[in-house]
Motif scaffolding. Structure first.
Motif, PDB file in Angstrom:
ATOM      1  N   VAL A  57       0.822  -1.204   0.000  1.00 44.32           N
ATOM      2  CA  VAL A  57       0.000   0.000   0.000  1.00 44.32           C
ATOM      3  C   VAL A  57       0.863   1.265   0.000  1.00 44.32           C
ATOM      4  O   VAL A  57       0.645   2.183  -0.798  1.00 44.32           O
ATOM      5  N   LEU A  58       1.826   1.336   0.871  1.00 46.12           N
ATOM      6  CA  LEU A  58       2.628   2.553   0.996  1.00 46.12           C
ATOM      7  C   LEU A  58       3.850   2.554   0.084  1.00 46.12           C
ATOM      8  O   LEU A  58       4.364   3.625  -0.239  1.00 46.12           O
ATOM      9  N   GLY A  59       4.304   1.389  -0.295  1.00 44.19           N
ATOM     10  CA  GLY A  59       5.508   1.305  -1.119  1.00 44.19           C
ATOM     11  C   GLY A  59       5.424   2.104  -2.408  1.00 44.19           C
ATOM     12  O   GLY A  59       6.278   2.956  -2.673  1.00 44.19           O
ATOM     13  N   PRO A  60       4.396   1.888  -3.233  1.00 44.05           N
ATOM     14  CA  PRO A  60       4.311   2.636  -4.495  1.00 44.05           C
ATOM     15  C   PRO A  60       4.156   4.141  -4.290  1.00 44.05           C
ATOM     16  O   PRO A  60       4.720   4.936  -5.036  1.00 44.05           O
ATOM     17  N   SER A  61       3.401   4.545  -3.258  1.00 45.88           N
ATOM     18  CA  SER A  61       3.200   5.978  -3.054  1.00 45.88           C
ATOM     19  C   SER A  61       4.463   6.661  -2.556  1.00 45.88           C
ATOM     20  O   SER A  61       4.637   7.860  -2.733  1.00 45.88           O
ATOM     21  N   LEU A  62       5.340   5.914  -1.946  1.00 43.95           N
ATOM     22  CA  LEU A  62       6.597   6.494  -1.471  1.00 43.95           C
ATOM     23  C   LEU A  62       7.755   6.176  -2.417  1.00 43.95           C
ATOM     24  O   LEU A  62       8.907   6.383  -2.075  1.00 43.95           O
ATOM     25  N   GLY A  63       7.417   5.669  -3.579  1.00 39.79           N
ATOM     26  CA  GLY A  63       8.454   5.339  -4.547  1.00 39.79           C
ATOM     27  C   GLY A  63       9.273   4.144  -4.103  1.00 39.79           C
ATOM     28  O   GLY A  63      10.471   4.098  -4.341  1.00 39.79           O
ATOM     29  N   ASN A  64       8.608   3.183  -3.456  1.00 40.60           N
ATOM     30  CA  ASN A  64       9.283   1.990  -2.947  1.00 40.60           C
ATOM     31  C   ASN A  64      10.511   2.368  -2.115  1.00 40.60           C
ATOM     32  O   ASN A  64      11.588   1.806  -2.266  1.00 40.60           O
ATOM     33  N   SER A  65      10.290   3.319  -1.268  1.00 34.92           N
ATOM     34  CA  SER A  65      11.352   3.838  -0.426  1.00 34.92           C
ATOM     35  C   SER A  65      11.916   2.746   0.484  1.00 34.92           C
ATOM     36  O   SER A  65      11.216   1.850   0.939  1.00 34.92           O
ATOM     37  N   ALA A  66      13.181   2.848   0.761  1.00 34.17           N
ATOM     38  CA  ALA A  66      13.845   1.903   1.656  1.00 34.17           C
ATOM     39  C   ALA A  66      13.279   1.995   3.065  1.00 34.17           C
ATOM     40  O   ALA A  66      13.339   1.032   3.828  1.00 34.17           O
ATOM     41  N   TYR A  67      12.692   3.151   3.415  1.00 34.25           N
ATOM     42  CA  TYR A  67      12.121   3.305   4.744  1.00 34.25           C
ATOM     43  C   TYR A  67      10.951   2.350   4.979  1.00 34.25           C
ATOM     44  O   TYR A  67      10.761   1.841   6.069  1.00 34.25           O
ATOM     45  N   VAL A  68      10.153   2.128   3.960  1.00 32.18           N
ATOM     46  CA  VAL A  68       9.007   1.218   4.089  1.00 32.18           C
ATOM     47  C   VAL A  68       9.507  -0.191   4.362  1.00 32.18           C
ATOM     48  O   VAL A  68       8.989  -0.891   5.228  1.00 32.18           O
ATOM     49  N   TYR A  69      10.536  -0.622   3.649  1.00 34.06           N
ATOM     50  CA  TYR A  69      11.078  -1.958   3.863  1.00 34.06           C
ATOM     51  C   TYR A  69      11.771  -2.069   5.222  1.00 34.06           C
ATOM     52  O   TYR A  69      11.692  -3.097   5.883  1.00 34.06           O
ATOM     53  N   PHE A  70      12.419  -0.985   5.635  1.00 34.54           N
ATOM     54  CA  PHE A  70      13.026  -0.974   6.957  1.00 34.54           C
ATOM     55  C   PHE A  70      11.957  -1.121   8.037  1.00 34.54           C
ATOM     56  O   PHE A  70      12.135  -1.866   9.012  1.00 34.54           O
ATOM     57  N   LEU A  71      10.818  -0.423   7.864  1.00 36.00           N
ATOM     58  CA  LEU A  71       9.710  -0.539   8.808  1.00 36.00           C
ATOM     59  C   LEU A  71       9.211  -1.983   8.856  1.00 36.00           C
ATOM     60  O   LEU A  71       8.946  -2.531   9.929  1.00 36.00           O
ATOM     61  N   GLY A  72       9.102  -2.629   7.722  1.00 35.87           N
ATOM     62  CA  GLY A  72       8.658  -4.022   7.673  1.00 35.87           C
ATOM     63  C   GLY A  72       9.621  -4.944   8.401  1.00 35.87           C
ATOM     64  O   GLY A  72       9.198  -5.821   9.165  1.00 35.87           O
ATOM     65  N   ILE A  73      10.911  -4.752   8.171  1.00 37.07           N
ATOM     66  CA  ILE A  73      11.905  -5.580   8.854  1.00 37.07           C
ATOM     67  C   ILE A  73      11.835  -5.342  10.361  1.00 37.07           C
ATOM     68  O   ILE A  73      11.915  -6.281  11.149  1.00 37.07           O
ATOM     69  N   LEU A  74      11.665  -4.100  10.754  1.00 30.82           N
ATOM     70  CA  LEU A  74      11.556  -3.772  12.174  1.00 30.82           C
ATOM     71  C   LEU A  74      10.331  -4.438  12.795  1.00 30.82           C
ATOM     72  O   LEU A  74      10.407  -5.001  13.894  1.00 30.82           O
ATOM     73  N   LEU A  75       9.205  -4.414  12.088  1.00 24.47           N
ATOM     74  CA  LEU A  75       7.995  -5.043  12.602  1.00 24.47           C
ATOM     75  C   LEU A  75       8.162  -6.552  12.759  1.00 24.47           C
ATOM     76  O   LEU A  75       7.566  -7.168  13.635  1.00 24.47           O
ATOM     77  N   LEU A  76       8.964  -7.159  11.915  1.00 24.50           N
ATOM     78  CA  LEU A  76       9.219  -8.594  12.025  1.00 24.50           C
ATOM     79  C   LEU A  76      10.234  -8.901  13.123  1.00 24.50           C
ATOM     80  O   LEU A  76      10.133  -9.912  13.802  1.00 24.50           O
ATOM     81  N   ALA A  77      11.205  -8.027  13.284  1.00 24.22           N
ATOM     82  CA  ALA A  77      12.287  -8.288  14.226  1.00 24.22           C
ATOM     83  C   ALA A  77      11.835  -8.213  15.677  1.00 24.22           C
ATOM     84  O   ALA A  77      12.313  -8.980  16.509  1.00 24.22           O
ATOM     85  N   VAL A  78      10.917  -7.315  15.989  1.00 28.99           N
ATOM     86  CA  VAL A  78      10.505  -7.131  17.385  1.00 28.99           C
ATOM     87  C   VAL A  78       9.880  -8.402  17.975  1.00 28.99           C
ATOM     88  O   VAL A  78      10.322  -8.872  19.024  1.00 28.99           O
ATOM     89  N   PRO A  79       8.870  -9.026  17.329  1.00 35.58           N
ATOM     90  CA  PRO A  79       8.326 -10.244  17.954  1.00 35.58           C
ATOM     91  C   PRO A  79       9.323 -11.398  17.970  1.00 35.58           C
ATOM     92  O   PRO A  79       9.338 -12.184  18.925  1.00 35.58           O
ATOM     93  N   ILE A  80      10.161 -11.500  16.953  1.00 37.91           N
ATOM     94  CA  ILE A  80      11.158 -12.577  16.940  1.00 37.91           C
ATOM     95  C   ILE A  80      12.146 -12.384  18.085  1.00 37.91           C
ATOM     96  O   ILE A  80      12.481 -13.332  18.804  1.00 37.91           O
TER      97      ILE A  80
END
Length: 184
Positions: A57-80
Motif C-alpha cells: 500500500v505505501l511502497g508505491p506511493s513512497l516510490g518503494n522507499s527503503a524506509y518502508v522496507y526498513f519498517l517491515g523488517i523492524l515489525l518482524l524483528a521485534v516479535p522474533i
C-alpha cells in the motif's frame, strides 16, 4: 494412629527438569497461559501480513522507499527478538533451578505422621502434610506439589520397581488425605 516411617534415597543427577516442568505446566496452568506459543506464532503471522500490506500500500506511493522496507523488517524483528529473549530467560531460570543446593547430591526422603522430610548434604526441608497440595505421578516418577507453581520430584530411580512406586504413591496419598480429613 502412628505409622511406620518410610525412607527412600535418590539422586537428581541427570533428571530431566524440562520434561517435569512441561508436565506440570500442562496440568497446572490455565490454557490461556499454556498456549502462549500459539499466540506468539499468530502474532508473528500478523506482523508478516501487516508488513506485506504496508509495503504494497505505501511502497508505491513512497516510490518503494527503503524506509518502508526498513519498517517491515523492524515489525518482524521485534516479535522474533521478544520470543528469543523469553526462551533464553526461561532456559537460564531452569538451569539455575537445577543447580540449587537442595537438588545436588543424594536426597534422603523420609515420611512420618507429621509430613515429608527431604534432606541433602546442604539442606533439610520438612513439608507438613497440611502444606502439601497434592502428590501426582509423572512418567519420570512422583511429584510432591506444595503449591500451585512448585514441585519436588521423586525420580523413578528412587524405587526398586513400578509396583513399589505405586505403593509409595498410594501410601503418600492416603496420609495426605487423612490430614485433610478426606476418606483415603
Amino acid at each position: 494412629m502412628t505409622e511406620a516411617p518410610q525412607k527412600l534415597s535418590y539422586t537428581l543427577a541427570g533428571y530431566d527438569d524440562r520434561a517435569a516442568n512441561g508436565l506440570l505446566i500442562r496440568r497446572l496452568l490455565p490454557s490461556r497461559q499454556r498456549d502462549a506459543n500459539t499466540r506468539y506464532a499468530f502474532l508473528l503471522l500478523l506482523a508478516i501480513t501487516f508488513t506485506f500490506w504496508v509495503s504494497q500500500v505505501l511502497g508505491p506511493s513512497l516510490g518503494n522507499s527503503a524506509y518502508v522496507y526498513f519498517l517491515g523488517i523492524l515489525l518482524l524483528a521485534v516479535p522474533i527478538f521478544w520470543i528469543a529473549a523469553f526462551r533464553g530467560q526461561r532456559s537460564r531460570v531452569l538451569a539455575a533451578f537445577a543447580n540449587t543446593p537442595a537438588r545436588r547430591g543424594t536426597t534422603a526422603l523420609s515420611t512420618t505422621d507429621e509430613g515429608l522430610t527431604f534432606a541433602t548434604d546442604g539442606s533439610r526441608l520438612t513439608l507438613f502434610w497440611s502444606g502439601i497440595a497434592d502428590i501426582i505421578e509423572g512418567k519420570d516418577g512422583l511429584f510432591v506439589l506444595p503449591g500451585d507453581a512448585e514441585f519436588i520430584p521423586i525420580p523413578a530411580s528412587a524405587f526398586k520397581s513400578e509396583a513399589e512406586k505405586h505403593a509409595t504413591l498410594s501410601d503418600l496419598r492416603a496420609r495426605l488425605a487423612r490430614t485433610k480429613g478426606e476418606d483415603a
